[in-house]
Motif scaffolding. Structure first.
Motif, short mmCIF file in Angstrom:
data_model
loop_
_atom_site.label_atom_id
_atom_site.label_comp_id
_atom_site.label_asym_id
_atom_site.label_seq_id
_atom_site.Cartn_x
_atom_site.Cartn_y
_atom_site.Cartn_z
N SER A 137 0.84 -1.20 0.00
CA SER A 137 0.00 0.00 0.00
C SER A 137 0.87 1.24 0.00
CB SER A 137 -0.89 -0.03 1.25
OG SER A 137 -1.51 1.22 1.49
N LEU A 138 0.26 2.38 -0.35
CA LEU A 138 0.94 3.65 -0.11
C LEU A 138 1.33 3.77 1.35
CD1 LEU A 138 -1.34 6.10 -2.16
CD2 LEU A 138 0.94 5.28 -2.81
N GLN A 139 0.50 3.20 2.22
CA GLN A 139 0.75 3.30 3.65
C GLN A 139 1.82 2.33 4.14
OE1 GLN A 139 -2.58 4.32 6.32
NE2 GLN A 139 -3.89 4.07 4.53
N SER A 140 2.42 1.57 3.22
CA SER A 140 3.60 0.80 3.59
C SER A 140 4.77 1.73 3.94
CB SER A 140 4.02 -0.12 2.45
OG SER A 140 3.05 -1.12 2.23
N SER A 141 4.72 2.95 3.38
CA SER A 141 5.82 3.90 3.64
C SER A 141 5.34 5.30 3.98
CB SER A 141 6.75 3.96 2.43
OG SER A 141 6.04 4.39 1.27
N ARG A 142 4.04 5.55 3.87
CA ARG A 142 3.49 6.87 4.18
C ARG A 142 2.49 6.75 5.33
NH1 ARG A 142 3.95 10.50 -0.29
NH2 ARG A 142 5.91 9.99 -1.32
N ALA A 143 2.41 7.77 6.16
CA ALA A 143 1.45 7.79 7.26
C ALA A 143 0.24 8.62 6.87
CB ALA A 143 2.10 8.38 8.51
N PHE A 144 -0.95 8.01 6.92
CA PHE A 144 -2.20 8.69 6.60
C PHE A 144 -3.05 8.78 7.86
CE2 PHE A 144 -2.44 7.34 1.82
CZ PHE A 144 -1.27 8.06 1.58
N PRO A 145 -3.90 9.80 7.97
CA PRO A 145 -4.78 9.91 9.14
C PRO A 145 -5.68 8.67 9.28
CG PRO A 145 -4.78 11.96 7.88
CD PRO A 145 -4.06 10.95 7.05
N GLY A 146 -5.84 8.22 10.50
CA GLY A 146 -6.71 7.08 10.75
C GLY A 146 -6.17 5.76 10.25
N GLY A 147 -4.88 5.72 9.93
CA GLY A 147 -4.33 4.52 9.33
C GLY A 147 -3.24 3.86 10.14
N LEU A 148 -3.24 4.02 11.46
CA LEU A 148 -2.14 3.50 12.26
C LEU A 148 -2.02 1.98 12.15
CD1 LEU A 148 -1.01 4.82 15.68
CD2 LEU A 148 -0.95 2.39 15.22
N SER A 149 -3.09 1.26 12.42
CA SER A 149 -3.01 -0.20 12.36
C SER A 149 -2.85 -0.68 10.92
CB SER A 149 -4.24 -0.84 13.01
OG SER A 149 -5.43 -0.43 12.38
N TYR A 150 -3.53 -0.04 9.98
CA TYR A 150 -3.41 -0.43 8.58
C TYR A 150 -1.98 -0.20 8.08
CZ TYR A 150 -4.48 -0.69 3.57
OH TYR A 150 -4.50 -1.03 2.24
N GLY A 151 -1.43 0.96 8.41
CA GLY A 151 -0.07 1.26 7.99
C GLY A 151 0.94 0.31 8.62
N ALA A 152 0.71 -0.04 9.88
CA ALA A 152 1.61 -0.99 10.54
C ALA A 152 1.57 -2.34 9.84
CB ALA A 152 1.23 -1.14 12.01
N SER A 153 0.36 -2.76 9.46
CA SER A 153 0.24 -4.06 8.78
C SER A 153 0.87 -4.04 7.41
CB SER A 153 -1.25 -4.46 8.69
OG SER A 153 -1.95 -3.66 7.75
N LYS A 154 0.70 -2.95 6.67
CA LYS A 154 1.23 -2.89 5.32
C LYS A 154 2.74 -2.61 5.30
CE LYS A 154 -2.51 -3.78 3.03
NZ LYS A 154 -2.64 -5.00 2.21
N GLY A 155 3.22 -1.89 6.31
CA GLY A 155 4.67 -1.76 6.44
C GLY A 155 5.30 -3.10 6.76
N GLY A 156 4.64 -3.85 7.65
CA GLY A 156 5.12 -5.19 7.97
C GLY A 156 5.08 -6.12 6.78
N LEU A 157 4.08 -5.93 5.91
CA LEU A 157 3.94 -6.81 4.76
C LEU A 157 5.11 -6.65 3.79
CD1 LEU A 157 1.89 -8.86 3.56
CD2 LEU A 157 1.06 -6.98 2.14
N VAL A 158 5.67 -5.45 3.71
CA VAL A 158 6.83 -5.24 2.85
C VAL A 158 8.01 -6.07 3.36
CG1 VAL A 158 8.55 -3.54 2.15
CG2 VAL A 158 6.13 -2.98 2.00
N GLN A 159 8.26 -6.02 4.66
CA GLN A 159 9.35 -6.83 5.20
C GLN A 159 9.02 -8.32 5.13
OE1 GLN A 159 12.32 -6.15 5.80
NE2 GLN A 159 12.93 -8.13 6.64
N LEU A 160 7.75 -8.67 5.32
CA LEU A 160 7.34 -10.07 5.18
C LEU A 160 7.64 -10.57 3.76
CD1 LEU A 160 5.89 -12.57 6.40
CD2 LEU A 160 3.75 -11.61 5.49
N THR A 161 7.39 -9.73 2.77
CA THR A 161 7.67 -10.11 1.38
C THR A 161 9.14 -10.45 1.20
OG1 THR A 161 5.85 -8.73 0.56
CG2 THR A 161 7.58 -9.30 -1.01
N ARG A 162 10.00 -9.63 1.77
CA ARG A 162 11.44 -9.90 1.67
C ARG A 162 11.80 -11.19 2.39
NH1 ARG A 162 11.83 -4.23 3.59
NH2 ARG A 162 11.93 -2.86 1.77
N ALA A 163 11.25 -11.37 3.58
CA ALA A 163 11.59 -12.54 4.38
C ALA A 163 11.09 -13.84 3.73
CB ALA A 163 11.01 -12.40 5.79
N MET A 164 9.89 -13.79 3.16
CA MET A 164 9.36 -14.96 2.45
C MET A 164 10.22 -15.28 1.23
SD MET A 164 5.34 -13.90 2.84
CE MET A 164 4.60 -15.16 1.79
#
Length: 245
Positions: A137-164
């Protein structure tokens, strides 16, 4: 190039296939000759999609993901393409974020892509070929209002992609992610319901517009095909240049 993008005869499991970019992914892969199993909670919406096998399923129960992997393998054999498009955005402001909102967001957006993949990777490894596509998501690297948990999940997904990718690519399983910009989907309905906000987002891109469903087709086909045999652990932002500005 045709030999590198020919997907006829492959089997794909697409989560979140009832709407939005998940639905587009299921349709495009099906049109390319892939045997597609579409997973989502809403059976009626799934059954509207021609030429896919509809598999209604609630992904929120982690203990049932093994059963899902087995059920998804029954129609055409074990999937060798896995597209994780299911997701949720509760849009809770940080000061009002609930444990329940946090848990369901991290479960669907981050845990499911790993644990469902874990169940299906053994058959890909046995074949020596597999493709896993996560949706960042854009929120993998950008912070949007109301998106704390969503951004955390999508930021984590980027690292998960690398780890997988690190864990499985030596066995022929390429793992990559697509990071969509602003596309009109159920998750972004609040954005597009505000014309001024949608116009501001379009102006933020380099190309001057928001995304259309067909803009996802080429990147998806690339990541699902032999064309990306030497590409893994990567995130491709399909955002019209939003993150470039």
């Amino acid at each position: 190039m045709t030999q590198h993008t020919n997907l006829k005869g492959h089997v794909a499991l697409v989560t979140g296939a009832s709407s939005g970019l998940g639905r587009r992914a299921a349709e495009v892969l099906s049109q390319a000759g892939v045997n597609v199993v579409g997973v989502a909670r809403r059976a009626a919406a799934l059954e509207e999609i021609a030429q896919i096998h509809a598999l209604p399923w609630d992904l929120s129960d982690r203990n049932e993901l093994g059963a899902l992997a087995k059920a998804a393998s029954d129609p055409f054999g074990p999937p060798d393409i896995l597209v994780h498009a299911a997701g949720i955005n509760t849009r809770e402001p940080a000061d009002e974020l609930t444990p329940e909102g946090w848990d369901i967001t991290l479960e669907l957006n981050l845990a499911v892509p790993f644990f469902l993949s874990q169940h299906l990777v053994p058959s890909m490894k046995a074949k020596g070929w597999g493709r896993i596509v996560n949706f960042a998501s854009l929120q993998s690297s950008r912070a949007f209002p109301g998106g704390l948990s969503y951004g955390a999940s999508k930021g984590g997904l980027v690292q998960l992609t690398r780890a997988m990718a690190e864990a499985w690519s030596s066995s022929g399983v390429c793992v990559n992610a697509i990071g969509p910009g602003f596309f009109r989907t159920e998750l972004t309905a609040a954005v597009f319901d505000d014309p001024e906000r949608a116009a501001r987002n379009a102006a933020q891109t380099c190309v001057g517009r928001n995304g259309e469903p067909e803009d996802i087709d080429g990147p998806l086909m690339f990541f699902c095909s032999d064309a990306c045999a030497y590409v893994t652990g990567q995130v491709l932002m399909v955002d019209g240049g939003f993150t470039a500005k």
